[in-house]
Design an enzyme around this catalytic site. Structure first.
Site, PDB file in Angstrom:
ATOM      1  N   VAL A  85      50.256  49.072  34.409  1.00  0.00           N
ATOM      2  CA  VAL A  85      48.999  48.982  35.176  1.00  0.00           C
ATOM      3  C   VAL A  85      48.942  47.704  36.007  1.00  0.00           C
ATOM      4  O   VAL A  85      47.904  47.388  36.575  1.00  0.00           O
ATOM      5  CB  VAL A  85      47.758  49.059  34.244  1.00  0.00           C
ATOM      6  CG1 VAL A  85      47.686  50.399  33.552  1.00  0.00           C
ATOM      7  CG2 VAL A  85      47.755  47.917  33.249  1.00  0.00           C
ATOM      8  N   LEU A  90      48.999  43.550  36.603  1.00  0.00           N
ATOM      9  CA  LEU A  90      48.304  42.480  35.883  1.00  0.00           C
ATOM     10  C   LEU A  90      46.797  42.678  35.989  1.00  0.00           C
ATOM     11  O   LEU A  90      46.095  41.957  36.697  1.00  0.00           O
ATOM     12  CB  LEU A  90      48.721  41.107  36.422  1.00  0.00           C
ATOM     13  CG  LEU A  90      50.114  40.653  36.025  1.00  0.00           C
ATOM     14  CD1 LEU A  90      50.417  39.278  36.593  1.00  0.00           C
ATOM     15  CD2 LEU A  90      50.273  40.637  34.516  1.00  0.00           C
ATOM     16  N   HIS A  91      46.322  43.680  35.290  1.00  0.00           N
ATOM     17  CA  HIS A  91      44.895  43.976  35.216  1.00  0.00           C
ATOM     18  C   HIS A  91      44.513  44.076  33.745  1.00  0.00           C
ATOM     19  O   HIS A  91      45.326  44.446  32.912  1.00  0.00           O
ATOM     20  CB  HIS A  91      44.581  45.293  35.930  1.00  0.00           C
ATOM     21  CG  HIS A  91      44.871  45.232  37.395  1.00  0.00           C
ATOM     22  ND1 HIS A  91      44.064  44.559  38.282  1.00  0.00           N
ATOM     23  CD2 HIS A  91      45.898  45.724  38.117  1.00  0.00           C
ATOM     24  CE1 HIS A  91      44.583  44.654  39.486  1.00  0.00           C
ATOM     25  NE2 HIS A  91      45.697  45.344  39.416  1.00  0.00           N
ATOM     26  N   ALA A  92      43.289  43.744  33.428  1.00  0.00           N
ATOM     27  CA  ALA A  92      42.713  43.852  32.085  1.00  0.00           C
ATOM     28  C   ALA A  92      43.626  43.263  31.013  1.00  0.00           C
ATOM     29  O   ALA A  92      43.868  42.063  31.010  1.00  0.00           O
ATOM     30  CB  ALA A  92      42.323  45.282  31.795  1.00  0.00           C
ATOM     31  N   PRO A 131      46.967  43.357  30.236  1.00  0.00           N
ATOM     32  CA  PRO A 131      48.161  42.592  30.603  1.00  0.00           C
ATOM     33  C   PRO A 131      47.829  41.229  31.222  1.00  0.00           C
ATOM     34  O   PRO A 131      48.515  40.243  30.952  1.00  0.00           O
ATOM     35  CB  PRO A 131      48.877  43.492  31.611  1.00  0.00           C
ATOM     36  CG  PRO A 131      48.398  44.861  31.287  1.00  0.00           C
ATOM     37  CD  PRO A 131      46.985  44.696  30.836  1.00  0.00           C
TER      38      PRO A 131
END
Length: 95
Positions: free
Chosen positions: A12, A14-16, A18
């Site tokens: 996904v 580098l969101h949420a 990670p």
């Protein structure tokens, strides 16, 4: 200044989750680390909001760097290399 290229392997980007895993690792180093990609100014990798807003998608090649720091060169290189290795794993599954 020491820099290293890495590829974002998190499915996904580098969101949420990670991004949170990566930022925690950056903050554990205690170094002023920045993250950049082609065509975009470097951001402060210690900031979760900055990292999540940076649009670092899956497969993005990023540049991790630290400059103007009093730490030993060997410890800086080890920290940056560790962060590059971390980005090379799918952080989506880590908490």
């Amino acid at each position: 200044m020491y820099t290293r290229k890495a590829t974002v392997a998190a499915s996904v980007g580098l969101h949420a989750r990670p991004a949170a895993v990566f930022v925690r690792a950056v903050n554990r180093t205690g170094l002023p680390i920045t993250l950049a990609k082609s065509g975009v100014s470097a951001i402060d990798a210690r900031s979760l909001l900055a990292v999540m807003s940076g649009d670092f998608a899956f497969g993005s090649e990023v540049i991790i760097s630290v400059s103007h720091c009093d730490a030993e060169a060997a410890s800086i290189e080890a920290a940056i290399d560790g962060l590059a290795e971390l980005l090379g794993t799918d952080l989506s599954e880590q908490a």
